[in-house]
Design a protein around this motif. Sequence first.
Motif, short mmCIF file in Angstrom:
data_model
loop_
_atom_site.label_atom_id
_atom_site.label_comp_id
_atom_site.label_asym_id
_atom_site.label_seq_id
_atom_site.Cartn_x
_atom_site.Cartn_y
_atom_site.Cartn_z
N ASP A 67 0.25 -52.41 -14.73
CA ASP A 67 1.32 -51.66 -14.08
C ASP A 67 0.99 -50.19 -13.89
O ASP A 67 1.87 -49.38 -13.58
N ASP A 199 6.33 -51.72 -6.01
CA ASP A 199 6.29 -50.66 -7.02
C ASP A 199 5.66 -49.44 -6.34
O ASP A 199 4.53 -49.06 -6.62
N TRP A 201 6.61 -45.53 -4.72
CA TRP A 201 7.60 -44.46 -4.81
C TRP A 201 7.19 -43.27 -3.97
O TRP A 201 6.04 -42.81 -4.02
N SER A 207 11.43 -41.80 -15.34
CA SER A 207 11.28 -43.00 -16.17
C SER A 207 9.95 -43.71 -15.95
O SER A 207 9.50 -44.47 -16.80
N GLU A 208 9.29 -43.44 -14.81
CA GLU A 208 8.02 -44.11 -14.49
C GLU A 208 6.81 -43.21 -14.73
O GLU A 208 5.67 -43.63 -14.52
N ARG A 211 3.35 -44.07 -16.55
CA ARG A 211 2.45 -45.07 -15.98
C ARG A 211 1.44 -44.48 -15.00
O ARG A 211 0.57 -45.20 -14.50
#
Length: 403
Positions: A67, A199, A201, A207-208, A211
């Motif tokens: 991810d 996935d 953006w 919040s991500e 990663r």
Amino acid sequence: MSGSLLTLRSAGHCSPAFEAVRAAFEHNLVHGGELGASLAVEIDGECVVDLWGGWADVEGGKPWQRDTLSVVFSNTKPATALCIHLLAEAGELDVDLPVARYWPAFAAAGKDAITPRMLLDHSAGLPALRERLPDGAAFDWDFMVERLEREAPFWAPGTRVGYHALTYGWLLGELVRRIGGCSLGEFFRRKVAQPLGLDFWIGLPNSEESRVATIVPPAATSVPRNAFERALLEEPQSPTALYMKNTGGWRPSGFNSRAGHAAELGAAGGITNARSLARLYGTLACGGLRGGFRLLREDTLAKATAVSSATHDDACLRVPTRFAAGFMRQMDNRARGLDSACFGRDAFGHVGAGGSLAFASPSRRLGFGYTMNRMGPGVLLNERADRLVQAVYEAVDGASHAL
């Protein structure tokens, strides 16, 4: 598994017919200068390659995971363009009417005849800003929009092609904001990313953030090797030098900053992985349809991906270029010894700074996505992506493919 072995092997899955693609991906990790990367391929809506490997950080303490996300630079531009085409398909915008019809203040300084199509295909004459931008300007949407309203074109709009590397995002994104009723990133999330399960953006939520892989810029050069590098070093007021150096804090410190990731930079700030890029382009390769969801009508997609502008000397990249309305088409400059982007004669897609690549090949119903965090040299593709594309086409076509 030891740290050294992690850099030599890929994780993920690969259909048996595509084992040579895995070998090419791992060659890049071992011998090709890769730090960390992801690669995915869809055929007819099925994921046949989904690989990742290497490191998400410079120190080698954070392995690239399933991810992991990375900044994909100009692979963001087609995502922004899709938002424009969705508005056009809905009858809310005409790409061949003046931008000022939807954004009146844009008409200032000789921009009254510029159309959305000119913005999409890099012929509008607004590839950079002349007045120095303060640090942080790139992350202030209203400031950048106001500056672009005042900017005069570098050439008569529609008469020349010059890559709008950063300005593209604010110019088209402001149209989306005014007509679509929300920010570019929110529009893309609602209309494209969520329905397709991407996935991907444009404006990353906090919040991500954990990663995201660290971007490693390419080494600087002091001896120019081509027209692009000569312009950077010798022509400080050229569109090339201005778009590379007058970035308001984006290049290079913004690549790895929270402010850079959060900003909705529709030209270069998209954050995603190969799986999502392959899924997006796999949908486009199948005519814009996935399951019961239609992203675009086939006629809209055909118009969006037809070559709209071309030049033998791009005013910014300083190589021959070919653009559709938001997508790159194949740019084969190998006979002239110049940077190229060879990914199939029927294909449409985009390269990202440093070498990432995503494209659709409709004749093969194929979607391809490749992301990485160590940027390579040049303004188009380098040998890492070339190796992967060749391996994929050989697997699909069963023989060496002449790109």
